[in-house]
Design a protein around this motif. Structure first.
Motif, PDB file in Angstrom:
ATOM      1  N   ILE A   1      -2.775  41.684 -23.023  1.00 33.98           N
ATOM      2  CA  ILE A   1      -4.082  41.035 -22.867  1.00 33.98           C
ATOM      3  C   ILE A   1      -4.011  40.075 -21.681  1.00 33.98           C
ATOM      4  O   ILE A   1      -3.168  39.179 -21.645  1.00 33.98           O
ATOM      5  N   ILE A   2      -4.916  40.292 -20.734  1.00 24.69           N
ATOM      6  CA  ILE A   2      -4.960  39.426 -19.554  1.00 24.69           C
ATOM      7  C   ILE A   2      -6.266  38.646 -19.587  1.00 24.69           C
ATOM      8  O   ILE A   2      -7.349  39.232 -19.624  1.00 24.69           O
ATOM      9  N   ALA A   3      -6.155  37.316 -19.603  1.00 28.09           N
ATOM     10  CA  ALA A   3      -7.353  36.484 -19.579  1.00 28.09           C
ATOM     11  C   ALA A   3      -7.620  36.074 -18.143  1.00 28.09           C
ATOM     12  O   ALA A   3      -6.717  35.625 -17.438  1.00 28.09           O
ATOM     13  N   VAL A   4      -8.871  36.238 -17.702  1.00 29.35           N
ATOM     14  CA  VAL A   4      -9.203  35.874 -16.323  1.00 29.35           C
ATOM     15  C   VAL A   4     -10.404  34.947 -16.317  1.00 29.35           C
ATOM     16  O   VAL A   4     -11.353  35.145 -17.064  1.00 29.35           O
ATOM     17  N   SER A   5     -10.313  33.904 -15.502  1.00 33.62           N
ATOM     18  CA  SER A   5     -11.457  32.998 -15.396  1.00 33.62           C
ATOM     19  C   SER A   5     -11.733  32.711 -13.932  1.00 33.62           C
ATOM     20  O   SER A   5     -10.809  32.645 -13.112  1.00 33.62           O
ATOM     21  N   ILE A   6     -13.003  32.560 -13.618  1.00 32.74           N
ATOM     22  CA  ILE A   6     -13.419  32.186 -12.267  1.00 32.74           C
ATOM     23  C   ILE A   6     -14.042  30.811 -12.393  1.00 32.74           C
ATOM     24  O   ILE A   6     -15.021  30.638 -13.147  1.00 32.74           O
ATOM     25  N   GLY A   7     -13.466  29.843 -11.706  1.00 33.62           N
ATOM     26  CA  GLY A   7     -14.001  28.499 -11.847  1.00 33.62           C
ATOM     27  C   GLY A   7     -13.087  27.459 -11.252  1.00 33.62           C
ATOM     28  O   GLY A   7     -12.157  27.789 -10.506  1.00 33.62           O
ATOM     29  N   PRO A   8     -13.330  26.197 -11.565  1.00 34.19           N
ATOM     30  CA  PRO A   8     -12.530  25.105 -11.016  1.00 34.19           C
ATOM     31  C   PRO A   8     -11.128  25.114 -11.612  1.00 34.19           C
ATOM     32  O   PRO A   8     -10.864  25.822 -12.588  1.00 34.19           O
ATOM     33  N   ILE A   9     -10.253  24.308 -11.057  1.00 33.35           N
ATOM     34  CA  ILE A   9      -8.851  24.272 -11.498  1.00 33.35           C
ATOM     35  C   ILE A   9      -8.750  23.975 -12.997  1.00 33.35           C
ATOM     36  O   ILE A   9      -7.874  24.480 -13.689  1.00 33.35           O
ATOM     37  N   GLN A  10      -9.718  23.195 -13.514  1.00 39.19           N
ATOM     38  CA  GLN A  10      -9.688  22.870 -14.947  1.00 39.19           C
ATOM     39  C   GLN A  10      -9.868  24.103 -15.835  1.00 39.19           C
ATOM     40  O   GLN A  10      -9.571  24.054 -17.029  1.00 39.19           O
ATOM     41  N   ALA A  11     -10.357  25.191 -15.271  1.00 47.60           N
ATOM     42  CA  ALA A  11     -10.516  26.411 -16.067  1.00 47.60           C
ATOM     43  C   ALA A  11      -9.156  26.952 -16.513  1.00 47.60           C
ATOM     44  O   ALA A  11      -9.082  27.834 -17.368  1.00 47.60           O
ATOM     45  N   GLN A  12      -8.083  26.398 -15.932  1.00 47.72           N
ATOM     46  CA  GLN A  12      -6.737  26.719 -16.445  1.00 47.72           C
ATOM     47  C   GLN A  12      -6.631  26.397 -17.925  1.00 47.72           C
ATOM     48  O   GLN A  12      -5.952  27.103 -18.663  1.00 47.72           O
ATOM     49  N   GLU A  13      -7.273  25.305 -18.338  1.00 41.84           N
ATOM     50  CA  GLU A  13      -7.231  24.915 -19.756  1.00 41.84           C
ATOM     51  C   GLU A  13      -7.874  25.994 -20.622  1.00 41.84           C
ATOM     52  O   GLU A  13      -7.419  26.281 -21.725  1.00 41.84           O
ATOM     53  N   THR A  14      -8.947  26.562 -20.102  1.00 41.30           N
ATOM     54  CA  THR A  14      -9.647  27.620 -20.840  1.00 41.30           C
ATOM     55  C   THR A  14      -8.726  28.828 -20.996  1.00 41.30           C
ATOM     56  O   THR A  14      -8.623  29.416 -22.076  1.00 41.30           O
ATOM     57  N   ILE A  15      -8.055  29.158 -19.886  1.00 40.23           N
ATOM     58  CA  ILE A  15      -7.110  30.280 -19.935  1.00 40.23           C
ATOM     59  C   ILE A  15      -5.971  29.943 -20.894  1.00 40.23           C
ATOM     60  O   ILE A  15      -5.550  30.784 -21.691  1.00 40.23           O
ATOM     61  N   ARG A  16      -5.522  28.685 -20.855  1.00 41.08           N
ATOM     62  CA  ARG A  16      -4.440  28.249 -21.742  1.00 41.08           C
ATOM     63  C   ARG A  16      -4.864  28.437 -23.216  1.00 41.08           C
ATOM     64  O   ARG A  16      -4.062  28.847 -24.052  1.00 41.08           O
ATOM     65  N   THR A  17      -6.095  28.156 -23.509  1.00 39.77           N
ATOM     66  CA  THR A  17      -6.595  28.363 -24.873  1.00 39.77           C
ATOM     67  C   THR A  17      -6.487  29.836 -25.263  1.00 39.77           C
ATOM     68  O   THR A  17      -6.058  30.175 -26.372  1.00 39.77           O
ATOM     69  N   ALA A  18      -6.866  30.701 -24.331  1.00 42.15           N
ATOM     70  CA  ALA A  18      -6.775  32.144 -24.601  1.00 42.15           C
ATOM     71  C   ALA A  18      -5.316  32.552 -24.825  1.00 42.15           C
ATOM     72  O   ALA A  18      -5.015  33.361 -25.713  1.00 42.15           O
ATOM     73  N   LEU A  19      -4.422  31.969 -24.035  1.00 45.85           N
ATOM     74  CA  LEU A  19      -2.994  32.293 -24.176  1.00 45.85           C
ATOM     75  C   LEU A  19      -2.474  31.809 -25.522  1.00 45.85           C
ATOM     76  O   LEU A  19      -1.678  32.481 -26.172  1.00 45.85           O
ATOM     77  N   ALA A  20      -2.965  30.648 -25.952  1.00 44.98           N
ATOM     78  CA  ALA A  20      -2.529  30.112 -27.249  1.00 44.98           C
ATOM     79  C   ALA A  20      -3.067  30.958 -28.403  1.00 44.98           C
ATOM     80  O   ALA A  20      -2.457  31.044 -29.463  1.00 44.98           O
ATOM     81  N   MET A  21      -4.208  31.588 -28.188  1.00 43.33           N
ATOM     82  CA  MET A  21      -4.750  32.477 -29.226  1.00 43.33           C
ATOM     83  C   MET A  21      -3.981  33.794 -29.283  1.00 43.33           C
ATOM     84  O   MET A  21      -4.045  34.499 -30.288  1.00 43.33           O
ATOM     85  N   GLY A  22      -3.291  34.149 -28.176  1.00 45.29           N
ATOM     86  CA  GLY A  22      -2.507  35.376 -28.207  1.00 45.29           C
ATOM     87  C   GLY A  22      -2.588  36.237 -26.958  1.00 45.29           C
ATOM     88  O   GLY A  22      -1.951  37.288 -26.903  1.00 45.29           O
TER      89      GLY A  22
END
Ligand SMILES: Cc1cc2nc3c(=O)[nH]c(=O)nc-3n(C[C@H](O)[C@H](O)[C@H](O)COP(=O)(O)OP(=O)(O)OC[C@H]3O[C@@H](n4cnc5c(N)ncnc54)[C@H](O)[C@@H]3O)c2cc1C
Ligand SMILES: Nc1ncnc2c1ncn2[C@@H]1O[C@H](COP(=O)(O)O)[C@@H](O)[C@H]1O
Lengths: 314, 249
Positions: B58-79
């Protein structure tokens, strides 16, 4: 400029959303055609031809269009767009499904769920669950727009446009229709109903939802709606959901029973003319938008309301 | 089999958006931001498919500001297994997002793109359908049930009037509706593990650049406010008021 309106229908009957979208289209141009894409839609097309202000009705028929498969409808519309400067579709589940495809295939933006036409390039649309209104200007030569039908008056039916068949297009090569489960109801449709009675989590079960909400709705000749919580819990079917991510309604009268009034719910009903809330919690946010609030347990309030309606001859 | 899950960082769904006084937009300074709820549902579904053994990555991808890393991190924590952030400080339109996601999809070659039906900030509900059209992959929007096989995906969709089931050849684009699942909360061990997972930091130029915008925001205003009305004592008074005062009965 010429505008194409894609009709909202279920192959059997034409929906009022179409009339409202024609009104939005007429704000852009006097040259408005309606496309009825489906299967066995001659009667629907004949009905659409009566809408005042419509120049011509086009019919496109195939199996894939009959199931309103997104790829098929979009391909059919795109093929017609050489003759139009804008395409307007009601923001129904069908419209939201195919319209962004049309935009992408034409390499233009989609302007979602407009509530106002400012001029040929400029539109108003709600964002952030209706907590803000965005006025947006498009630089595209062709506009691809979905319309929040509740924001527009329905066009009358005094016209007699011609009807002509067009190429239905290639259908959908990579997806297949398997089945559908469409709930038939004798009640008015949620989107266009004059009165809506909605139930929330407070109902506690599907049986209670049927027992409490439906008789009241029937007495008022109303459509039935629900909060997300009620739908998620299985008290009501998914297409009853009113809100930011469900249906948007703006009836003359909206009755919310056992619904707290979350932002996402308000987004779908706060443009109703009159709002009634029945909730046992006097601090429930729904009371901040309600014209008439009854702080009471629905278990007594709804039977009382039924009796009061009967006493008033309703 | 790989699944690509585009996730957007948006205002938290519990926060009421406030319009800026200069009408330039919505005030996002010091506002809680979270993963778009529909993207969370998409991530959850991908994780369940992986747990069932139907997919490998599963690859999570986000387009946005550097803070969107946190959003990706949430996805990574979910699995989710790894992340890609395409960094931009602009607020890209759905078509611009769809074009970047197309480039990501072509680079990664997923069998399925699983995403939200709608971002709750712009309320556009457009990117999935646009991506499907641009890739010429089939689409199923508003999914409430997904069954994946090696060559096809069967999707039950929430539509006006009820449900519709479609079968799509893979690769395909599917957008998630509310009833698809209930997203999990990431556990502490999984949050710790997610810190070690890779997030590739990319620019729009790594994926063909940002296409030209088509829309300009003229202004953002507050909608007309509804004011609270009156409290009625009982049902009889309510019916009386609806009849005589409001005239809606
Ligand atoms: C991404 C996203 C999208 C969403 N989209 C939508 C949407 O489109 N539509 C929507 O509705 N919600 C939506 N929601 C959910 C929303 O945030 C709320 O959770 C939901 O609206 C709550 O439903 P409710 O009011 O029925 O339940 P609750 O908030 O639990 O409220 C129940 C109410 O019933 C009252 N009550 C309890 N018992 C009684 C009784 N015996 N008599 C009278 N009153 C009683 C309580 O006081 C309470 O106010 C969405 C949420 C998210 C995250
Ligand atoms: N900036 C973004 N980054 C990643 N995914 C996005 C972005 N914007 C939109 N999406 C995806 O597209 C879906 C629908 O968004 P929208 O069409 O903008 O309502 C979201 O749920 C996301 O899955």
């Amino acid at each position: 400029m010429a505008v194409l309106v894609v009709a909202d229908h279920d192959n059997v009957s034409l929906k009022d959303n179409t009339h409202k979208t024609v009104t939005a289209a007429l704000a852009l141009s006097g040259d408005v055609d309606v496309l009825v894409a489906g299967q066995g839609v001659d009667a629907v097309a004949a009905h659409a031809a009566k809408i005042t202000g419509v120049r011509k009705v086009l019919t496109a028929q195939s199996d894939a269009l009959g199931k309103q498969v997104g790829e098929a409808v979009a391909a059919c519309v795109v093929a017609l767009m050489s003759g139009y400067d804008a395409v307007l579709t009601p923001a129904t589940s069908v419209g939201k499904n195919f319209t962004p495809r049309v935009a992408a295939l034409l390499d233009v933006a989609q302007i979602s769920e407009i509530t106002e036409v400012v001029d040929a390039d400029t539109f108003v649309r709600p964002i952030y669950a209706g907590n803000a209104l965005e006025t947006i200007k498009s630089s595209d030569a062709k506009k691809v727009v979905t319309v929040r039908a509740t924001a527009f008056k329905a066009a009358e039916e005094e016209g007699s446009a011609s009807v002509e068949a067009v190429d239905p297009g290639p259908g959908a090569a990579k997806s297949r229709f398997v089945s559908d489960e469409i709930v038939k109801s004798d009640r008015p449709e949620l989107a266009g109903a004059k009165i809506v009675v909605s139930g929330g989590r407070a109902m506690g079960s599907a049986e209670e939802f049927h027992r409490v909400i439906e008789p009241l709705a029937d007495k008022l000749g109303a459509a039935v709606g629900a909060s997300r919580a009620a739908v998620d819990a299985g008290y009501a079917p998914n297409d009853y959901q009113v809100g930011q991510t469900g249906k948007v309604v703006a009836p003359q009268l909206y009755v919310a029973i056992g619904i707290s009034g979350a932002i996402q719910h308000l987004a779908g009903m706060k443009d109703s003319k009159v709002i009634v809330a029945i909730n046992k919690d006097a601090d429930a946010p729904i009371f901040q938008v309600a014209d008439y609030g009854l702080v009471s347990d629905y278990k007594t309030a709804v039977p009382d309301l039924m009796a009061a309606l009967t006493a008033a001859g309703i | 089999m790989k699944v690509l899950v585009p996730v957007k960082r948006v205002i938290d769904y519990n926060v009421k958006a406030r319009v800026k006084s200069d009408q330039s937009g919505v005030d996002l300074a010091n506002v809680k931001m979270s993963m778009n709820p529909f993207c969370e549902i998409a991530v959850e579904e991908a994780v369940r498919l992986k747990e069932k053994g139907a997919i490998e990555e599963i690859i999570a991808v986000s387009i946005g500001p550097i803070q969107a890393q946190e959003t990706i991190r949430t996805a990574l924590a979910m699995g989710a297994d790894r992340g890609i952030l395409i960094q931009t400080d602009t607020d890209p339109e759905p078509l611009q997002v769809a074009k970047l996601l197309k480039a990501v999809a072509l680079a990664e070659g997923p069998s399925l793109v699983l995403m939200g039906k709608q971002a709750i900030d712009g309320d556009n509900s457009a990117v999935g359908q646009m991506l499907s059209a641009l890739l010429d992959w089939p689409q199923a929007t508003f999914a409430s049930k997904i069954e994946l096989t090696a060559s096809a995906v069967r999707v039950t969709r929430e539509v006006d009037g009820g449900l519709q089931t479609l079968e799509l050849d893979l690769p395909a684009v599917v957008t998630a509706d509310l009833r698809l699942n209930e997203p999990r909360y990431a556990s502490l061990p999984n949050i710790m593990k997610a810190k070690k997972k890779e997030i590739a930091l990319k620019t729009v130029d790594d994926f063909g650049g940002l296409s030209a915008p088509h829309l300009t925001v003229v202004k953002v205003t507050e909608p007309a406010k509804r004011t609270a009305g009156v409290t009625v004592e009982n049902a009889a008074e309510l019916v009386n008021k609806l009849k005589t005062e409001a005239g809606v009965l």
